[in-house]
Design an enzyme around this catalytic site. Structure first.
Site, mmCIF file in Angstrom:
data_model
loop_
_atom_site.group_PDB
_atom_site.id
_atom_site.type_symbol
_atom_site.label_atom_id
_atom_site.label_comp_id
_atom_site.label_asym_id
_atom_site.label_seq_id
_atom_site.Cartn_x
_atom_site.Cartn_y
_atom_site.Cartn_z
ATOM 1 N N HIS A 186 26.089 -60.410 -49.519
ATOM 2 C CA HIS A 186 25.588 -59.040 -49.455
ATOM 3 C C HIS A 186 26.702 -58.007 -49.478
ATOM 4 O O HIS A 186 26.532 -56.913 -50.003
ATOM 5 C CB HIS A 186 24.656 -58.879 -48.251
ATOM 6 C CG HIS A 186 23.257 -59.264 -48.609
ATOM 7 N ND1 HIS A 186 22.148 -58.741 -48.023
ATOM 8 C CD2 HIS A 186 22.805 -60.106 -49.557
ATOM 9 C CE1 HIS A 186 21.073 -59.250 -48.588
ATOM 10 N NE2 HIS A 186 21.445 -60.099 -49.513
ATOM 11 N N GLU A 428 13.369 -68.518 -57.084
ATOM 12 C CA GLU A 428 14.761 -68.720 -56.658
ATOM 13 C C GLU A 428 14.952 -70.071 -55.993
ATOM 14 O O GLU A 428 15.976 -70.313 -55.359
ATOM 15 C CB GLU A 428 15.226 -67.574 -55.752
ATOM 16 C CG GLU A 428 14.323 -67.248 -54.597
ATOM 17 C CD GLU A 428 14.786 -66.053 -53.778
ATOM 18 O OE1 GLU A 428 15.940 -65.613 -53.901
ATOM 19 O OE2 GLU A 428 13.974 -65.560 -52.982
ATOM 20 N N ASP A 452 20.167 -67.310 -55.643
ATOM 21 C CA ASP A 452 19.747 -68.469 -54.854
ATOM 22 C C ASP A 452 19.376 -69.644 -55.740
ATOM 23 O O ASP A 452 19.636 -70.792 -55.376
ATOM 24 C CB ASP A 452 18.555 -68.096 -53.960
ATOM 25 C CG ASP A 452 19.030 -67.415 -52.686
ATOM 26 O OD1 ASP A 452 20.006 -67.901 -52.086
ATOM 27 O OD2 ASP A 452 18.453 -66.384 -52.306
ATOM 28 N N CYS A 499 16.309 -60.684 -61.299
ATOM 29 C CA CYS A 499 17.009 -59.726 -60.448
ATOM 30 C C CYS A 499 18.275 -60.338 -59.853
ATOM 31 O O CYS A 499 18.981 -59.689 -59.090
ATOM 32 C CB CYS A 499 16.095 -59.186 -59.359
ATOM 33 S SG CYS A 499 15.412 -60.476 -58.319
#
Ligand code: PEP
Ligand code: MG
Length: 567
Positions: A186, A428, A452, A499
């Site tokens: 992140h 994912e 992921d 995404c």
């Protein structure tokens, strides 16, 4: 030259500000003159209060009113007469100011920590901030405040937490270097959104780099130069200049449709982490939001955000984006996304544990708060709901059941919402990919989360540097998985987007065109570049390349092929 992970593109040149925890150890002494010691404490407290208020003032604009209030609340707490009396009495009894502050903070900490009320227990963090702030003043140490750095600072930290990144003053930060974190962590995602060049996972960066060292951060290559020669500095400046020129050339794509070279229209949208990021999406000419990571709302708060708080955030994005699509992902907690106050139990294998939709479905009352907020906000724009980390059809059905239950509640309460709100899922996990045909029959859209999907397919943690060689979207197993998902979605006529970070990978984009991807969701600064790459390929050219890529057997071969074909 030091090597790390290339986490956010660009070249930053500046002076290192190494944000290590200051050493706050001291030797307790009995003051000769307790009154003078009290005065020394008072002066330290005044400096602490002044700095804290100034920081709160800056945070009002850079972060938000609520966070600024928490900051100024530290001064209220630190100047509370009861706390001051406790400290001064201890000084009268022969303790030095440092010792008195420490003991009184311990006392408050234990008192708050023992409370049954979560809200009171959370005050422990405030006490720790007060302790650090006051001891720093008494000992003449400095806590580096990321919200007020001098111009051209290179921030060097062990890890960049979401809350640190929230306070970062982007104007003055030329680059970021951390000791941990991968390309899809992140901190990397936020650094890209802020357009700050970043190199993560440089081993021992905080020891090797000293405050004041001149550094070059090459976030595109993942390289750090400490104390560069004049020639190296000149070369870096020239490189930065070239990158700026390339960026300027992309302006030709602003305001244009996103189409392939043979005119096939694609949707090009942005990934965001908080409502204000929608401004960046608009600034970079996004055609909507393809992923709003709602967990940031939860991470930036000190307790679970209420239905009204969440509604406010979702409504803000819906209104900003006018009638463009806004896909909001429901809470994705766990694994790499920690939310301390949620107190999730420690698990041996958190990435495969109680997280994301698993946690939400197990806590339906909490999940419904978010769903109601999303439904209410859907009356103000084209909001779509996306489910994270799905592994079974049952999860989709249960989530849709909760959405229907919330709709009935809102109907009874006479509250407006979009009755036809679309519900889709992230793809994912390998399980979701393998049952993509079944999922497509019951979902309105897919969004492939390669960050992921790569990790789970390759059993390689996205943040673990030692298994980075396995973590690649060019791996044949990952390629096949992505191709299959897109085909399953297209067969059922639902929108298939991506995404994960791979959607913005210039080498990978032609394969996505060939597989039939309809929507590309990328970080805002990557919008124009992605539009330009898409515009360079016809379907026939992309198909030819994809056929070759799929015939190859190793990651290295696929990568070499894509590099040789890059336009
Ligand atoms: C992904 O996994 O690709 C994704 C987009 O979600 P996140 O990076 O938030 O896990
Ligand atoms: Mg994910």
């Amino acid at each position: 030259m030091y090597q790390g992970v290339n986490a956010s593109d660009g070249i930053g040149i500046g002076t290192a500000r190494v944000a290590v925890d200051p050493d706050l150890t001291f030797v307790p002494k009995t003051p000769k003159d307790p009154e003078a010691e009290k005065q020394r404490f008072k002066e330290a407290l005044d400096r602490f209060s002044e700095k804290t208020y100034a920081q709160a003032e800056r945070m009002k604009t850079s972060v938000g009113e609520k966070e600024a209030e928490i900051m100024s609340g530290h001064v209220t707490m630190a100047t509370d007469p009861f706390m001051l009396d406790e400290i001064n009495n201890r000084i009268t009894d022969g303790r030095c100011a440092e010792q008195a502050v420490n003991e009184v903070c311990d006392m408050f900490y234990d008192m708050f920590d023992a409370s049954e009320e979560q809200l009171i227990r959370e005050r422990c963090a405030d006490i720790q901030d007060i302790r650090t702030g006051e001891l720093c003043e008494l000992l003449g140490k400095e806590v580096i405040d990321l919200s007020s750095l001098p111009p051209n600072s290179i921030v060097v930290v062990h890890d960049l937490t979401p809350s640190m990144t929230a306070t970062i003053d982007k104007e003055n930060v030329a680059g970021v270097i951390t000791e941990v974190g991968g390309r899809t962590s992140h901190s990397a995602i936020i650094a890209r959104a802020l357009e700050i060049p970043a190199v993560l996972s440089m081993p021992d960066a905080c020891t090797i780099i000293k405050n004041g060292d001149v550094c070059i951060v090459d976030g595109t290559k993942g390289e750090v130069e400490v104390g560069p020669s004049q020639d190296e500095l000149e070369a870096a400046k020239a490189e930065a200049h070239k990158a700026a020129a390339a960026k300027a050339a992309l302006e030709a794509f602003r305001g244009k449709e996103t189409v392939t070279a043979d005119g096939d229209k694609k949707l090009l949208v942005a990934n965001i982490g908080n409502p204000d990021d929608a401004n960046g999406a608009i600034e970079h000419d996004a055609e909507g939001i393809g992923l709003f990571r709602s967990e940031f709302l939860f991470m930036d708060a000190k307790e679970l955000p209420s239905e009204d708080d969440q509604f406010g955030a979702y409504q803000k994005v819906a209104l900003r984006m006018k009638n463009q699509p806004v896909i909001i992902r429901t809470l994705d907690v766990g694994g790499d996304k920690e939310i301390p106050y949620m107190n999730l139990q420690k698990e041996d294998n958190p990435f495969m544990g109680y997280r994301a939709i698993r946690y939400c479905l197990d806590n339906p009352d909490q999940y419904k708060v978010q769903i109601r907020a999303l439904l209410r906000a859907s009356a103000f724009g084209d909001i779509k709901i996306m489910l994270p980390l799905v592994t079974s059809l049952d999860e989709v059905r249960r989530a849709k059941g909760l959405i229907e239950a919330c709709k009935s509640e809102l109907d009874k309460e006479g509250i407006d919402y979009n009755k036809d709100i679309e519900v889709g899922t992230m793809i994912e996990t390998p399980a979701a990919s393998l049952i993509a045909d079944n999922l497509a029959a019951e979902c309105d859209f897919f969004s492939i989360g390669t960050n992921d999907l790569i990790g789970y397919t390759m059993c390689a943690d996205r943040g673990n540097d030692r298994v980075r060689y396995l973590y690649s979207v060019y791996n044949p197993a990952v390629l096949r998985s992505i191709k299959r998902v897109i085909e399953c979605g297209n067969e059922k006529g639902i929108m298939v987007g991506m995404c994960g970070e791979a959607a913005a990978d210039p080498l990978f984009i032609p394969l996505l065109i060939s597989f039939g991807l309809g929507e590309f969701s990328v970080s805002a600064p990557a919008i124009l570049r992605t539009r330009s790459i898409i515009s360079k390929w016809t379907k026939a050219e992309a198909d030819e390349l994809a056929e070759k890529a799929l015939s190859l057997k190793t990651t290295a071969e696929v990568k070499a092929l894509l590099e040789s074909a890059a336009k």
